[in-house]
Motif scaffolding. Structure first.
Motif, short mmCIF file in Angstrom:
data_model
loop_
_atom_site.label_atom_id
_atom_site.label_comp_id
_atom_site.label_asym_id
_atom_site.label_seq_id
_atom_site.Cartn_x
_atom_site.Cartn_y
_atom_site.Cartn_z
N GLY A 17 38.76 17.54 48.07
CA GLY A 17 39.98 17.05 48.69
C GLY A 17 40.50 15.77 48.06
O GLY A 17 39.98 15.27 47.06
N PHE A 18 41.56 15.24 48.68
CA PHE A 18 42.19 14.00 48.20
C PHE A 18 41.39 12.80 48.72
O PHE A 18 40.97 12.78 49.87
N GLY A 19 41.17 11.79 47.86
CA GLY A 19 40.50 10.56 48.30
C GLY A 19 39.34 10.17 47.41
O GLY A 19 39.08 10.80 46.37
N ALA A 20 38.63 9.10 47.81
CA ALA A 20 37.51 8.58 47.02
C ALA A 20 36.36 9.59 47.01
O ALA A 20 36.04 10.20 48.02
N ARG A 21 35.72 9.74 45.85
CA ARG A 21 34.58 10.64 45.73
C ARG A 21 33.74 10.21 44.53
O ARG A 21 34.19 9.46 43.65
N ARG A 22 32.51 10.68 44.49
CA ARG A 22 31.66 10.43 43.34
C ARG A 22 32.03 11.42 42.25
O ARG A 22 31.94 12.64 42.45
N HIS A 23 32.47 10.94 41.12
CA HIS A 23 32.96 11.82 40.06
C HIS A 23 31.81 12.65 39.50
O HIS A 23 30.76 12.10 39.14
N PRO A 24 31.96 13.96 39.40
CA PRO A 24 30.85 14.82 38.96
C PRO A 24 30.42 14.62 37.51
O PRO A 24 29.30 14.96 37.15
N LEU A 25 31.29 14.05 36.67
CA LEU A 25 30.94 13.83 35.27
C LEU A 25 30.68 12.36 34.97
O LEU A 25 29.74 12.03 34.22
N LEU A 26 31.49 11.48 35.55
CA LEU A 26 31.36 10.05 35.24
C LEU A 26 30.23 9.40 36.03
O LEU A 26 29.70 8.35 35.61
N GLY A 27 29.88 9.96 37.18
CA GLY A 27 28.73 9.48 37.93
C GLY A 27 28.99 8.30 38.84
O GLY A 27 28.05 7.76 39.42
N TYR A 28 30.22 7.86 39.00
CA TYR A 28 30.52 6.76 39.91
C TYR A 28 31.70 7.14 40.80
O TYR A 28 32.40 8.11 40.53
N THR A 29 31.87 6.34 41.89
CA THR A 29 32.94 6.64 42.85
C THR A 29 34.29 6.35 42.24
O THR A 29 34.51 5.28 41.66
N LYS A 30 35.18 7.29 42.38
CA LYS A 30 36.51 7.18 41.77
C LYS A 30 37.51 7.86 42.69
O LYS A 30 37.20 8.85 43.34
#
Length: 475
Positions: free
Chosen positions: A314-327
């Protein structure tokens, strides 16, 4: 004046019995006479312009040249269609009928290959195909299609003459017919359509796992499900709102042939969808969809620009599956197989259609001065910058280009060029019917409801996949 047979050595004066034979030949019938032996002489003629344009009193065939000999092709066709031959009394007259051959298109075939392989002279094959191009593209020939060829029978056991007709079904509704024109190597082609009758059908069911499965169980064609989803997509998110126990009912047209066989489907006329206890009913009117109050369901943007997908992020802050940090995730993701069609969420102009950084293959559409939408990670782009598009038009396909972990559509809605949550915005609605139109619409609704009630009562099997019939909204 005498009429000479070929190979029999029989010469009879045309007065008496032979006069009757000559008259019979002109009239296009078969007459048997017995010239004093156990062998019968049969005059064979057909009621067609080729035979009837030649008077047997003015010429003899085969052994005597006529005063003005016809050209070779004409002479050959005459010999095949009007001949005097020897038959035994036991010969079946059906053996003198035309030869009909059926052939099937094989892999790698051209129409010329098929025709020549089945006894059509090469010159005739090219002329026939040239005529066909006026009604059908020969390159559209498909493996498995059947072709029917007709040839005149030359003599008992003597093979066939030149092809006289060709027939081929294009689809369940259309057929090509090609006939030889006159005496020369030329043909006339026409497309023949079956006369179809309109029949109404009602399908209903309960959704247990997916709308498509429930529709299939209710014998509702897949094409109808796709047509059904589009008008409801303005108010229903088919990835999140549909739950087991929801129900549907659809009134649609079927076109049937004289034997009552369904040839193709017509339009969906009305549909009810029960979602989470909320009943939504829509009616087709004036090439648009309206609620029971005569308000168009069309909105500026579709809730979901892709069919049969699941919401994976969905829309909003999440832990990026490739970068490994919240984005911040500035859109929504729909998981779907590579190649799944992506639709334009609304009417507009394509601003960008190209590779765009980590978005991969990317399309952005400007809908008006306020709203834009963007589509990323596509496997294919079907539009170009500056092109106008309509709502629901396929603009590309799902892929996994750019920074992506698997095939999905990343979808964004932009308000004044800033990404926003698609679920949070209030979109402009479509037109509301004026007084005169509203009166016609209400008459249409009354007629549809009467048809639905009649079909419900006519068949007890309509409720075979549901425990109750969906209620119809009257709000």
């Amino acid at each position: 004046m005498r009429f000479t047979t070929d190979g029999l050595g029989v010469r009879q004066n045309l007065w008496g019995r032979t006069m009757a034979a000559a008259v019979a030949a002109i009239m296009g019938v078969t007459l048997l006479t017995t010239p004093g032996t156990s062998t019968a002489a049969e005059y064979v003629a057909f009621a067609d312009p080729l035979v009837n344009s030649f008077d047997p009193f003015d010429m003899t065939l085969r052994n005597q040249a006529p005063v003005a000999a016809p050209d070779t092709l004409t002479r050959r066709l005459l010999d095949e269609r009007l001949e005097l031959r020897t038959l035994t009394p036991s010969t079946n007259a059906a053996e003198m009928g035309p030869i009909i051959r059926t052939a099937t298109v094989e892999r790698g075939d051209t129409i010329i290959d098929l025709l020549v392989r089945n006894g059509v002279a090469q010159e005739d094959a090219y002329a026939l195909v040239d005529s066909m191009r006026k009604v059908f593209n020969p390159r559209s020939l498909k493996v498995g299609q059947e072709v029917t060829l007709t040839f005149p029978r030359q003599r008992a056991g003597g093979g066939s003459g030149p092809v006289t007709s060709f027939q081929m079904a294009i689809d369940a509704e259309r057929q090509i017919r090609i006939e030889r024109s006159g005496l020369q190597t030329s043909f006339t082609a026409v497309e023949v359509r079956k006369e179809l009758n309109r029949q109404l059908a009602l399908a209903s069911g309960e959704i247990r796992s997916s709308l498509y499965e429930a529709a299939a169980a209710a014998d509702l064609p897949v094409s109808m499900v796709s047509e059904l989803i589009k008008p409801f997509s303005y108010d229903v998110d088919f990835q999140r709102d549909i739950q087991p126990g929801d129900r549907f009912e659809v009134l649609y047209e079927r076109m049937v042939d004289e034997q009552g066989r369904a040839i193709r489907n017509g339009d969906v006329l009305a549909a009810t969808l029960v979602v989470g206890g909320r009943s939504l009913t829509l009616y087709r009117f004036d090439d648009d969809w309206f609620d029971p109050n005569g308000k168009s369901v069309r909105k500026a943007l579709l809730q979901t620009p892709i069919e049969g997908a699941r919401l994976t992020s969905g829309f909003g802050a999440r832990r990026h599956p490739l970068l490994g940090y919240t984005k911040m995730h500035k859109g929504v993701d729909f998981g779907a197989p590579t190649g799944t069609p992506i639709m334009a969420a609304g009417d507009g102009v394509v601003e960008k259609a190209d590779w765009f950084s980590s978005y991969g293959k990317y399309v952005r559409i400007r809908h008006n001065g306020t709203y834009s939408t963007a589509y990323a990670h596509m496997s294919r782009i079907n539009v170009r910058a500056g092109q106008k598009v309509k709502q629901g038009q396929v603009i590309g396909a799902v892929g996994t280009t750019g920074r992506s972990t698997g095939p999905h559509l990343h979808y964004e809605v932009l308000v004044n060029n800033k990404q926003v949550n698609p679920k949070s915005i209030k979109l402009p609605v479509g037109r509301t019917l004026a007084a005169a139109e509203l009166k016609k619409f209400r008459q249409t609704v009354a007629q549809v409801e009467k048809q639905v009630a009649s079909l419900r009562g006519a068949s007890a099997t309509l409720a075979s996949t549901t425990t109750a019939t969906p209620g119809r909204s009257t709000e």
